[in-house]
Design a protein around this motif. Structure first.
Motif, PDB file in Angstrom:
ATOM      1  N   UNK A  22       7.881  21.529  19.061  1.00 19.01           N
ATOM      2  CA  UNK A  22       9.280  21.961  19.054  1.00 19.01           C
ATOM      3  C   UNK A  22       9.838  22.195  20.449  1.00 19.01           C
ATOM      4  N   UNK A  23      11.147  22.042  20.544  1.00 18.41           N
ATOM      5  CA  UNK A  23      11.886  22.507  21.713  1.00 18.41           C
ATOM      6  C   UNK A  23      12.386  23.897  21.342  1.00 18.41           C
ATOM      7  N   UNK A  24      11.700  24.912  21.819  1.00 16.43           N
ATOM      8  CA  UNK A  24      11.940  26.269  21.348  1.00 16.43           C
ATOM      9  C   UNK A  24      13.194  26.899  21.964  1.00 16.43           C
ATOM     10  N   UNK A  25      13.827  27.736  21.166  1.00 17.61           N
ATOM     11  CA  UNK A  25      14.869  28.638  21.636  1.00 17.61           C
ATOM     12  C   UNK A  25      14.864  29.849  20.715  1.00 17.61           C
ATOM     13  N   UNK A  26      15.417  30.950  21.179  1.00 19.50           N
ATOM     14  CA  UNK A  26      15.500  32.136  20.332  1.00 19.50           C
ATOM     15  C   UNK A  26      16.379  31.832  19.120  1.00 19.50           C
ATOM     16  N   UNK A  27      15.960  32.317  17.946  1.00 20.14           N
ATOM     17  CA  UNK A  27      16.780  32.132  16.760  1.00 20.14           C
ATOM     18  C   UNK A  27      18.098  32.870  16.970  1.00 20.14           C
ATOM     19  N   UNK A  28      19.232  32.176  16.866  1.00 20.16           N
ATOM     20  CA  UNK A  28      20.526  32.801  17.188  1.00 20.16           C
ATOM     21  C   UNK A  28      20.987  33.772  16.109  1.00 20.16           C
ATOM     22  N   UNK A  29      21.871  34.673  16.492  1.00 14.17           N
ATOM     23  CA  UNK A  29      22.354  35.660  15.529  1.00 14.17           C
ATOM     24  C   UNK A  29      23.252  35.058  14.462  1.00 14.17           C
ATOM     25  N   UNK A  62      26.424  41.787   8.251  1.00 13.91           N
ATOM     26  CA  UNK A  62      26.028  42.259   9.586  1.00 13.91           C
ATOM     27  C   UNK A  62      25.019  41.277  10.185  1.00 13.91           C
ATOM     28  N   UNK A  63      25.339  40.768  11.378  1.00 10.05           N
ATOM     29  CA  UNK A  63      24.458  39.810  12.037  1.00 10.05           C
ATOM     30  C   UNK A  63      23.292  40.531  12.723  1.00 10.05           C
ATOM     31  N   UNK A  64      22.156  39.849  12.737  1.00 12.09           N
ATOM     32  CA  UNK A  64      20.973  40.394  13.384  1.00 12.09           C
ATOM     33  C   UNK A  64      19.949  40.864  12.380  1.00 12.09           C
ATOM     34  N   UNK A  65      18.874  41.458  12.896  1.00 13.83           N
ATOM     35  CA  UNK A  65      17.784  41.961  12.065  1.00 13.83           C
ATOM     36  C   UNK A  65      17.633  43.462  12.260  1.00 13.83           C
ATOM     37  N   UNK A  66      17.217  44.134  11.206  1.00 10.04           N
ATOM     38  CA  UNK A  66      16.932  45.564  11.295  1.00 10.04           C
ATOM     39  C   UNK A  66      15.601  45.748  12.007  1.00 10.04           C
ATOM     40  N   UNK A  67      15.617  46.556  13.051  1.00 11.40           N
ATOM     41  CA  UNK A  67      14.419  46.744  13.872  1.00 11.40           C
ATOM     42  C   UNK A  67      13.917  48.169  13.750  1.00 11.40           C
ATOM     43  N   UNK A  90      18.895  44.467  16.078  1.00  7.99           N
ATOM     44  CA  UNK A  90      18.765  43.522  17.187  1.00  7.99           C
ATOM     45  C   UNK A  90      19.355  42.192  16.758  1.00  7.99           C
ATOM     46  N   UNK A  91      20.404  41.756  17.442  1.00  5.68           N
ATOM     47  CA  UNK A  91      21.067  40.515  17.033  1.00  5.68           C
ATOM     48  C   UNK A  91      20.168  39.303  17.214  1.00  5.68           C
ATOM     49  N   UNK A  92      19.380  39.284  18.260  1.00  4.99           N
ATOM     50  CA  UNK A  92      18.331  38.277  18.431  1.00  4.99           C
ATOM     51  C   UNK A  92      17.068  38.996  18.872  1.00  4.99           C
ATOM     52  N   UNK A  93      15.939  38.353  18.641  1.00  2.54           N
ATOM     53  CA  UNK A  93      14.655  38.917  19.058  1.00  2.54           C
ATOM     54  C   UNK A  93      14.122  38.039  20.189  1.00  2.54           C
ATOM     55  N   UNK A  94      14.409  38.443  21.397  1.00  4.69           N
ATOM     56  CA  UNK A  94      14.028  37.662  22.574  1.00  4.69           C
ATOM     57  C   UNK A  94      13.825  38.633  23.725  1.00  4.69           C
ATOM     58  N   UNK A  95      12.706  39.375  23.643  1.00  2.77           N
ATOM     59  CA  UNK A  95      12.466  40.472  24.574  1.00  2.77           C
ATOM     60  C   UNK A  95      11.243  40.204  25.442  1.00  2.77           C
ATOM     61  N   UNK A  96      11.413  40.382  26.740  1.00  2.37           N
ATOM     62  CA  UNK A  96      10.289  40.410  27.671  1.00  2.37           C
ATOM     63  C   UNK A  96      10.381  41.729  28.419  1.00  2.37           C
ATOM     64  N   UNK A 126       9.145  37.521  20.918  1.00  2.51           N
ATOM     65  CA  UNK A 126      10.226  36.548  20.761  1.00  2.51           C
ATOM     66  C   UNK A 126      10.121  35.876  19.398  1.00  2.51           C
ATOM     67  N   UNK A 127      11.241  35.805  18.703  1.00  2.00           N
ATOM     68  CA  UNK A 127      11.354  35.104  17.431  1.00  2.00           C
ATOM     69  C   UNK A 127      12.071  33.790  17.711  1.00  2.00           C
ATOM     70  N   UNK A 128      11.353  32.678  17.542  1.00  4.32           N
ATOM     71  CA  UNK A 128      11.804  31.383  18.041  1.00  4.32           C
ATOM     72  C   UNK A 128      11.979  30.374  16.910  1.00  4.32           C
TER      73      UNK A 128
END
Length: 885
Positions: free
Chosen positions: A452-459, A470-475, A493-499, A590-592
């Motif tokens: 795959x050509x990865x990217x963060x799953x968008x909101x 409501x956009x995003x995921x319950x964290x 969290x609207x996207x899960x892309x944390x470092x 990261x959720x990709x």
């Protein structure tokens, strides 16, 4: 308070136990008080004598627990620093090892390893000051990998210094010395030369393969660099390989142990590759023993002192059942204790100079500049037709950067890597180089079909519940690693892309012990096949509609994981993503995904048509080649490669771009040789950049736009076709590497171009050399071009009389030097007589009388692409009878 204040000295422990009862110990202590070097062997012997059987066995596994009654703290032996301190959070990341080899620069290897060991020491003392003694936090490093890269299909070849044992040995000696330091009493780190012996894939067979090399291949190719690092670098640890050698697993092989200790004088300790002892009794592996008890006894008797794995606890039962004696265990344990003493882990504060290295050296500005310098030195210019390069950055108004390797952090870092604070991808490097130009970017194609050509799953496709309001995921953020109790924090969290690195998600949470659960709904607007994936350093799980879709719990090989699933437009899918941060120094969660895309190629062609020049960043990826991987991509198998071609996705796009007629530069990012036959014929400029480390993007831009003149050389042969060489599993060297290959390669070992030209002259070698004598070679080198540049001067010896079991050509010396335009330098090489030797059928090294050819130049003498005058050669005669050495 520093770690040293928390630990009683071994000296004190041993002294209390032996006081007034052992004259030898008293004499030893008196000698030390008078300034004699510490007698670590005696101290280790005394300490081991105080341990119970169970305590002794506990200290022979890589996870060595504390022995509180003896004030011995916990210690984890596992650490990595292949091209920078690995897997322990922030660190300076140099090019992957194969790129380090491409420098052909011994002095730079010393500089790099000193930087790495500075960072390693600083990080260890910081960990110890906080009571942290886990994996990747000690001072015993399982580096370097010096196996011979004999076949380009091997996925781990990128970890090595290439296909030539002389080059590998010379570079490894410098690297190991830099790691271990120069203190007369204490080691800075312990370096580990791996994997001994005769180990280089296939990955899928490594737990059961039996290597049976000829005496010629073993002495000419598989062992000389290991012998060199023992004798010349004093490497203090050896890691035995998974495979068998001559019918016995390497980690249970007395023949190999005798070679190391009795023949070469190795006096350190041997560590098993991880879970290699388990292969002794696992079904489908070596199966030489019935159980862990028997396997462990075999391994220790054969000299494997330390177990990376979980087999050695059975040694308690092995002793009680008479399979091994406690005295035999003592030999191994004393070696391990000596290593800890030599590292100063129990020394009084101030005794070890390395403890004063400040933490702020880690990824410091000075070290970042060294990473840039190293990346520049590793670049190999493979083709430059009609002086396409360097491009004039003042005339470029629009440039297209194309390729999935153009902006991928993973491709910079390779494997066994740390995490730099300011990585520069090729795209970013080019953008920084051309602040006033229009730099357009397109992925263009998948790196390979199935990857795959990865990217963060968008909101836009993530929602908190089925209502999709409501956009995003319950964290839910927990301050423990098992999701117990109430979450410390809740949010959306609207996207899960944390470092987060070594920072916590919230200030009131610990940075290294927490877990996070994201839940909600995934709903797409286009039916198709999607790759759902994740990335986390410690462990992660993903559930889709309550079904476990994927999981990974492995801090040893932290990489992205993914699965392809078919999703229907408009349908709600329950998604749950769980990540755990467990005592590691780098947090990434990261959720990709990869969503269906039909226009990747069209986008690339559009920007290329409008550009003044095109830079193609192609190659392969650490997600495709590496250590025992589960890869589901055509052309790759288990971490290895099936062929050496560029994946079809890339080859097709390159042809379409080339047809536009634009000035085109192909930049390859990869860890192994590629058969780029069509590209070599049709693309005017090609650069081999390897996996270039944190400053790779800057270095690539510097070369393309002429701010650095490349001088790297290939440490491996680039073949035209994989069918030109024998089967991967064939360990006979005949037909493989430049020393035995009889065909015409695409690019030879040692090949690389420059923006300037060098002329060689006045080669001076004795016409006749007495067999068994060393000799001197002198040559004059001049930069006859208009630019500053470095030259890699290479000396080869050709022996036309060698039989088919010995190499007809071999590298015997090299030096990398800087020249101003018009500058001349006279180089002198002292050549050891052993460089003339062959191995006879009895396994003896001899020097044959007769004619030899010696060449000195910027490449092998057979490389027709080199300019006239760039290689000089002379025939010499070895006199007298054959001489045994």
């Amino acid at each position: 308070m520093k770690f040293f204040k928390h630990v009683l000295l071994f000296v004190s422990i041993a002294g209390i136990i032996t006081a007034c009862s052992d004259a030898k110990s008293e004499n030893s202590n008196n000698q030390q008080n008078e300034g004699a070097p510490p007698n670590f062997e005696l101290k280790a012997k005394e300490l081991v004598a105080t341990m119970t059987l169970e305590e002794k066995v506990s200290q022979m596994s890589y996870e060595s627990p504390a022995i509180e009654r003896l004030n011995i703290p916990e210690y984890n032996w596992w650490n990595e620093c292949l091209h920078g301190v690995g897997r322990a959070g922030k660190a300076t990341v140099f090019p992957q090892a194969i790129g380090l080899a491409a420098m052909f620069d011994k002095d730079q290897m010393s500089k790099i390893s000193e930087i790495i060991s500075d960072e390693a020491r600083a990080k260890h003392h910081e960990f110890a000051s906080r009571g942290k003694r886990g994996i990747y936090q000690g001072l015993t490093y399982w580096t370097p990998n010096i196996n011979i890269f004999r076949d380009p299909r091997w996925g781990r070849g990128m970890e090595t210094y290439g296909e030539d044992p002389y080059l590998a040995g010379e570079l490894a000696v410098r690297f190991i010395k830099g790691l271990q330091g120069d203190d007369p009493n204490y080691l800075k780190l312990v370096a580990t030369a791996k994997h001994f012996a005769v180990h280089s894939g296939p990955e899928i067979d490594r737990h059961r393969f039996n290597a049976v090399p000829s005496a010629q291949d073993f002495l000419n190719t598989y062992s000389p660099h290991f012998e060199k690092v023992v004798k010349q670098a004093g490497v203090y640890s050896i890691m035995c390989a998974y495979n068998s050698y001559n019918g016995q697993p390497c980690c249970g092989n007395q023949e190999l142990n005798d070679l190391l200790r009795n023949d070469w004088g190795f006096n350190g300790y041997i560590v098993s590759d991880c879970w290699a002892i388990k292969d002794f009794y696992d079904k489908g592996a070596h199966e030489i023993s019935d159980d862990a008890k028997e396997a462990s006894a075999i391994a220790v008797k054969a000299g494997t002192d330390l177990n990376c794995g979980d087999s050695y606890p059975s040694l308690v039962a092995a002793v009680k059942d008479g399979l091994i004696t406690e005295e035999e265990l003592n030999v191994s344990l004393e070696r391990l204790i000596v290593a800890r003493l030599k590292l100063g882990l129990f020394a009084p504060e101030g005794a070890v100079k390395y403890e004063n290295i400040p933490y702020d050296v880690v990824d410091s500005e000075k070290h970042r500049l060294a990473a840039l310098e190293t990346a520049r030195k590793s670049m190999v210019l493979l083709k430059n037709e009609n002086n396409t390069l360097p491009l004039d950055k003042n005339r470029i108004k629009k440039i297209a950067v194309i390729g999935s390797n153009a902006n991928d952090l993973e491709v910079l870092l390779g494997n066994y890597n740390g995490y730099p604070t300011e990585p520069i991808t090729p795209l970013k490097g080019i953008q920084q180089k051309l602040p006033n130009a229009e730099v357009s970017y397109a992925v263009g194609c998948k790196l390979a079909e199935g990857l795959p050509v990865f990217e963060a799953i968008p909101n836009s496709v993530l929602f908190t519940d089925d209502s999709k309001k409501i956009k995003g995921l319950s964290a839910e953020y927990y301050d423990n690693i098992d999701f117990k109790g109430d979450p410390k924090h809740k949010r959306i969290d609207e996207i899960v892309d944390f470092t987060w690195g070594n920072k916590p998600p919230f200030d009131d949470m610990g940075y290294d012990k927490y877990s996070v659960r994201w839940t909600g709904v995934l709903s797409v607007d286009q039916t198709g096949n999607y790759a759902l994936g994740g990335e986390a350093f410690s462990s992660m799980k993903m559930y889709l509609d309550g079904r476990l879709l994927m999981s990974r719990d492995d801090v040893h090989h932290p990489k992205k994981i993914y699965e392809y699933v078919k999703l229907e437009a408009g349908k709600n899918y329950d998604i749950r993503f769980e990540c755990i941060q467990d005592n590691t120094e780098h947090s990434i969660m990261r959720l990709l995904w990869e969503s269906p895309k039909e226009n990747l190629g069209e986008e690339a062609l559009t920007i290329a048509k409008n550009a003044d020049a095109v830079i193609l960043c192609m190659g392969i990826s650490p997600l495709l080649e590496g250590e025992e991987m589960k890869v589901k991509v055509d052309g790759f198998s288990g971490g290895d490669r099936v062929n050496t071609k560029l994946p079809k996705t890339q080859a097709q796009l390159i042809k379409k771009i080339q047809a536009l007629g634009k000035p085109t530069i192909l930049v390859l990012l990869n860890g192994s040789a590629l058969s780029i036959n069509w590209e070599n014929e049709n693309i005017p400029a090609i650069i081999e950049a390897w996996y270039p480390g944190q400053a790779g993007g800057t270095a690539i831009a510097d070369v393309i736009f002429g701010d650095y003149n490349p001088a790297g050389r290939l440490p491996v042969t680039f073949y035209k076709d994989i069918n030109d060489i024998p089967a991967f599993s064939n360990y006979d060297m005949s037909g493989k590497t430049y020393r035995y290959f009889k065909g015409t390669p695409l690019y030879e070992f040692g090949y690389g171009l420059s923006y300037t030209n060098f002329k060689y002259s006045n080669l001076k070698i004795p016409n006749t050399i007495e067999s068994g004598n060393n000799f001197t070679v002198e040559v004059e080198v001049e930069n006859v071009g208009a630019l500053d540049g470095e030259e890699v001067v290479q000396l080869y010896i050709q022996n036309p009389n060698a039989d088919t079991f010995n190499p007809h050509k071999t590298l015997a010396a090299f030096e990398r030097l800087f020249f101003k335009p018009g500058e001349k330098k006279i180089l002198t090489f002292e050549i050891d007589k052993e460089q003339l030797s062959v191995v006879n059928m009895k396994g003896e090294k001899i020097i044959q009388p007769g004619a030899y050819e010696i060449s000195v130049g910027g490449a092998q003498p057979s490389d027709e692409r080199m300019r006239k005058g760039s290689v000089v050669k002379k025939k010499v005669t070895i006199s007298r009878n054959a001489t045994k050495i």
